[in-house]
Design a protein around this motif. Structure first.
Motif, PDB file in Angstrom:
ATOM      1  N   PHE A 178       5.681  15.896  -4.219  1.00 17.58           N
ATOM      2  CA  PHE A 178       6.942  15.316  -3.787  1.00 17.58           C
ATOM      3  C   PHE A 178       7.073  15.221  -2.274  1.00 17.58           C
ATOM      4  N   VAL A 179       6.435  16.130  -1.556  1.00 19.94           N
ATOM      5  CA  VAL A 179       6.471  16.035  -0.090  1.00 19.94           C
ATOM      6  C   VAL A 179       5.769  14.764   0.359  1.00 19.94           C
ATOM      7  N   ALA A 180       4.556  14.528  -0.156  1.00 20.87           N
ATOM      8  CA  ALA A 180       3.816  13.319   0.210  1.00 20.87           C
ATOM      9  C   ALA A 180       4.557  12.073  -0.269  1.00 20.87           C
ATOM     10  N   MET A 181       5.204  12.169  -1.424  1.00 18.17           N
ATOM     11  CA  MET A 181       5.931  11.022  -1.956  1.00 18.17           C
ATOM     12  C   MET A 181       7.096  10.649  -1.048  1.00 18.17           C
ATOM     13  N   THR A 182       7.849  11.662  -0.592  1.00 24.28           N
ATOM     14  CA  THR A 182       8.976  11.358   0.286  1.00 24.28           C
ATOM     15  C   THR A 182       8.505  10.863   1.650  1.00 24.28           C
ATOM     16  N   GLN A 183       7.335  11.304   2.086  1.00 25.79           N
ATOM     17  CA  GLN A 183       6.780  10.796   3.341  1.00 25.79           C
ATOM     18  C   GLN A 183       6.422   9.316   3.204  1.00 25.79           C
ATOM     19  N   ALA A 184       5.844   8.947   2.056  1.00 25.83           N
ATOM     20  CA  ALA A 184       5.534   7.539   1.813  1.00 25.83           C
ATOM     21  C   ALA A 184       6.808   6.720   1.695  1.00 25.83           C
ATOM     22  N   THR A 233       0.830  -1.207   0.000  1.00 26.92           N
ATOM     23  CA  THR A 233       0.000   0.000   0.000  1.00 26.92           C
ATOM     24  C   THR A 233       0.861   1.251   0.000  1.00 26.92           C
ATOM     25  N   THR A 234       1.913   1.250   0.787  1.00 21.89           N
ATOM     26  CA  THR A 234       2.797   2.403   0.869  1.00 21.89           C
ATOM     27  C   THR A 234       3.517   2.638  -0.452  1.00 21.89           C
ATOM     28  N   PHE A 235       3.939   1.560  -1.112  1.00 28.31           N
ATOM     29  CA  PHE A 235       4.590   1.685  -2.416  1.00 28.31           C
ATOM     30  C   PHE A 235       3.618   2.255  -3.444  1.00 28.31           C
TER      31      PHE A 235
END
Length: 234
Positions: free
Chosen positions: A132-138, A118-120
């Protein structure tokens, strides 16, 4: 008055300084505080409705991991790290993540693997949206799940010290860098963990972080200097 778009303060259930630290990290990642910019204690305290003490403590914590420089008389400024600093951290992470994957691999159960999948997927979706902020958090969550699954407190401690530094600054250069292959590497890590193949998982985790190290070495400094006009405090 808070800067436009600043995240809400998640106070409650943790130390006040920890909550302030999270807010400041989010603001730096969102670009509200740019490299070289001063973070004024009194102003932050007024914005968040706290005293200056938890703000000062949060800034000292951020200084300890290299995200800001903190001086008792001159206050705090967001650091402009060198590409070598960031590349070196990812190089250390390459061995840390490989060890975490080795230990965690036989401990993976279906619920943990489902969380990783799910995280991927979230990572891929945020990349497509250019969030990109949400992407790096994931991304951070993906690797933290593996570190936590290892049940090795030393790994988790070092991970928590190193991860925010790179994650904070990589968001500043991602918009101009093609990171599709970097994101896709998580699939290789995941597939090895699904097979409980500790050797392959370690190789994939190590290779991934070494490629991130190369990204910092080759792209970060030039892009960040372009954005800041060559400025920034050391």
């Amino acid at each position: 008055m808070t800067k436009e778009g600043s995240p809400a303060v998640p106070f409650g259930g943790e130390l006040l300084s920890t909550s302030v630290k999270k807010v400041l990290l989010d603001r730096i990642m969102h670009g509200h505080y740019k490299p070289g910019e001063r973070i004024v204690e009194l102003q932050v305290a007024k914005e968040l409705g706290t005293s200056q003490s938890p703000v000062r403590e949060a800034l000292r914590d951020l200084a300890a991991i290299g995200i800001v420089t903190f001086h008792s008389r001159r206050g705090a400024r967001v650091r402009l790290p060198t590409s070598k600093e960031l590349a070196d951290i990812s190089l250390v992470r390459s061995e840390l993540d490989a060890l975490a994957a080795t230990i965690a691999s036989p401990l993976m159960d279906e619920s943990i693997l489902a969380e990783l999948r799910t995280t991927f997927e979230e990572m891929q979706a945020h990349q497509a949206e250019r969030n990109f902020v949400a992407m790096t958090q994931a991304d951070a969550r993906f690797h933290r799940i593996i570190a936590t699954t290892s049940a090795n407190e030393a790994i988790q401690h070092v991970f928590d010290q190193l991860e925010p530094f790179a994650r904070t600054f990589i968001t500043l250069t991602l918009p101009r860098v093609d990171i599709g292959s970097i994101i896709a590497e998580h699939q290789t890590i995941l597939e090895a963990l699904e097979r409980r193949d500790a050797v392959s998982a370690a190789v994939a985790a190590r290779t991934h972080q070494r490629n991130v190290s190369a990204l910092f070495e080759n792209h970060f400094q030039a892009e960040l200097l372009r954005d800041t006009g060559g400025g920034g405090a050391a």
